[in-house]
Design a protein around this motif. Structure first.
Motif, mmCIF file in Angstrom:
data_model
loop_
_atom_site.group_PDB
_atom_site.id
_atom_site.type_symbol
_atom_site.label_atom_id
_atom_site.label_comp_id
_atom_site.label_asym_id
_atom_site.label_seq_id
_atom_site.Cartn_x
_atom_site.Cartn_y
_atom_site.Cartn_z
ATOM 1 N N ALA A 191 0.994 -1.372 -0.161
ATOM 2 C CA ALA A 191 -0.623 0.182 0.316
ATOM 3 C C ALA A 191 0.945 1.248 -0.177
ATOM 4 O O ALA A 191 0.613 1.972 -1.059
ATOM 5 N N TYR A 192 1.878 0.990 1.089
ATOM 6 C CA TYR A 192 2.938 1.985 0.504
ATOM 7 C C TYR A 192 3.310 2.440 -0.629
ATOM 8 O O TYR A 192 3.739 3.844 -0.935
ATOM 9 N N GLY A 193 3.890 1.233 -1.259
ATOM 10 C CA GLY A 193 4.245 1.285 -2.173
ATOM 11 C C GLY A 193 3.935 2.028 -3.385
ATOM 12 O O GLY A 193 4.575 2.263 -4.385
ATOM 13 N N LEU A 194 2.382 2.017 -3.083
ATOM 14 C CA LEU A 194 1.814 2.551 -4.984
ATOM 15 C C LEU A 194 1.199 4.154 -4.093
ATOM 16 O O LEU A 194 0.472 4.278 -4.743
ATOM 17 N N LYS A 204 -8.503 1.090 4.091
ATOM 18 C CA LYS A 204 -8.550 0.408 2.644
ATOM 19 C C LYS A 204 -7.974 -0.797 2.043
ATOM 20 O O LYS A 204 -8.008 -1.212 1.993
ATOM 21 N N VAL A 205 -6.008 -1.065 3.535
ATOM 22 C CA VAL A 205 -5.699 -2.104 3.264
ATOM 23 C C VAL A 205 -6.071 -2.918 4.666
ATOM 24 O O VAL A 205 -6.587 -4.337 4.829
ATOM 25 N N LEU A 206 -5.238 -2.178 5.444
ATOM 26 C CA LEU A 206 -5.631 -3.043 6.809
ATOM 27 C C LEU A 206 -6.255 -3.386 7.524
ATOM 28 O O LEU A 206 -6.672 -4.964 7.618
ATOM 29 N N LEU A 207 -7.766 -2.388 7.708
ATOM 30 C CA LEU A 207 -8.969 -2.843 7.755
ATOM 31 C C LEU A 207 -9.895 -4.296 7.680
ATOM 32 O O LEU A 207 -9.748 -5.001 7.885
ATOM 33 N N PRO A 208 -9.843 -3.587 6.371
ATOM 34 C CA PRO A 208 -10.411 -5.139 5.978
ATOM 35 C C PRO A 208 -9.610 -6.466 5.792
ATOM 36 O O PRO A 208 -10.257 -7.464 5.335
ATOM 37 N N ALA A 209 -8.414 -6.197 5.203
ATOM 38 C CA ALA A 209 -7.192 -7.417 6.176
ATOM 39 C C ALA A 209 -7.839 -7.778 7.064
ATOM 40 O O ALA A 209 -7.688 -9.214 7.136
ATOM 41 N N ALA A 210 -7.992 -7.354 8.141
ATOM 42 C CA ALA A 210 -8.220 -7.867 9.604
ATOM 43 C C ALA A 210 -9.450 -7.786 9.572
ATOM 44 O O ALA A 210 -10.276 -8.440 10.976
ATOM 45 N N LEU A 211 -10.249 -8.144 8.390
ATOM 46 C CA LEU A 211 -11.962 -7.875 9.010
ATOM 47 C C LEU A 211 -12.238 -9.346 9.763
ATOM 48 O O LEU A 211 -13.211 -9.210 10.487
ATOM 49 N N PRO A 212 -12.313 -10.348 9.904
ATOM 50 C CA PRO A 212 -12.555 -11.454 9.787
ATOM 51 C C PRO A 212 -11.978 -11.528 11.470
ATOM 52 O O PRO A 212 -12.912 -12.114 12.038
#
Length: 303
Positions: A191-194, A204-212
């Motif tokens: 995400a930082y690279g983009l 946009k990245v961290l919370l969706p990935a940790a959603l389960p």
């Protein structure tokens, strides 16, 4: 010779440890099944011995069970069921923003401060007895709400929800923080690279990935809220009526069981109806456990 004796000693210790672990595991399984069977036997008396229907128990608001073994009363628990649902979900709405914000802060914004100060402070909440939460709610929160909204009494759904939100806050925060920490670092680096900012990376990245894991935390908090009795009974008002707003008093399953079980005649209709409430709470707890396992299985499949 000494080597053989040492190996035999290690083998015996391994066998002993395995045996103790197996026995304890089977004991917990047997205990859970025994509790379930006991609640089922007691809870079903409302339908088998006193001939009430499941529909009456779940959807009727008429609660006038007889405190005798003759029966003939009414066992509609809809007010208690609705009171539990309303207070618990309102507590979730209050607790989730604070819990997620704290989890993000202590893992991403200031991890050092989070580990040294915030995490121990959050864990302190877990060790506070329920009666303390209820007492503080009764002597501080209830008069405050009464004065703020100019109510005849401050005991209400809102008071119970606020107390519950404070009680489930550490559970949701701790489990959510662990879920956020377990996210693969490559997602964050990508995400930082983009060109994402820190906040873009977080929502946009961290919370969706940790959603389960976050959903598991929410379900655990909801299970804690449904099972809480003492603190809720002190601030909810214990009125046998449907609340017209969150500022009205009502009652809940746990509060009703806690207040009435001690004086109910053993074998009477009231006693059986209260056991049926306990059985309903047990079933709800099993459903929560099932949901957690389904979320965990989905998380493993996505990984």
């Amino acid at each position: 010779m000494d080597g053989n004796m040492r190996q035999q000693h290690m083998f015996r210790r391994e066998i002993l440890g395995k045996s103790v672990s197996t026995i304890c595991g089977f004991f917990l399984i047997i205990l859970t099944v025994a509790i379930g069977c006991f609640l089922l036997a007691k809870g079903m008396l409302t339908f088998t011995d006193f001939h009430h229907s499941i529909g009456e128990f779940l959807f009727s608001s008429a609660w006038k069970p007889s405190d005798t073994d003759a029966g003939g009363g009414q066992v509609g628990a809809a007010i208690f069921i609705w009171g539990s649902i309303l207070t618990c979900f309102l507590a979730l709405l209050i607790a989730i923003p604070f819990s997620l914000s704290t989890a993000v802060f202590m893992t991403q914004i200031s991890p050092r401060l989070g580990e040294k100060l915030i995490r121990p402070a959050v864990e302190i909440f877990v060790g506070i007895p329920s009666v303390v939460y209820g007492w503080v709610g009764l002597v501080v929160l209830v008069p405050f709400l009464q004065k703020l909204f100019k109510l005849p009494h401050g005991q209400s759904v809102l008071a119970a929800a606020i107390v519950l939100s404070v009680m489930i806050y550490p559970t949701i925060t701790s489990v959510s923080a662990d879920a956020i920490r377990s996210v693969n670092k490559k997602y964050i680096e990508g995400a930082y690279g983009l060109g994402s900012t820190r906040w873009q990376m977080i929502y946009k990245v961290l919370l969706p990935a940790a959603l389960p894991g976050i959903l598991t935390a929410i379900v655990l908090g909801l299970a804690r809220a449904f099972g809480e009795a003492l603190a809720v009974s002190m601030v909810i008002g214990k009125m046998k009526s449907f609340p017209k707003s969150i500022l009205d008093p009502t009652n809940s399953l746990t509060a009703a069981i806690a207040s009435d079980m001690g004086g109910a005649m053993d074998g009477g209709e009231l006693n059986a109806a209260l056991w049926t409430m306990a059985l309903l709470l047990f079933i709800i707890s099993l459903l929560f456990i099932l949901i957690i396992h389904l979320i965990a299985a989905r998380k493993e499949s996505l990984a």
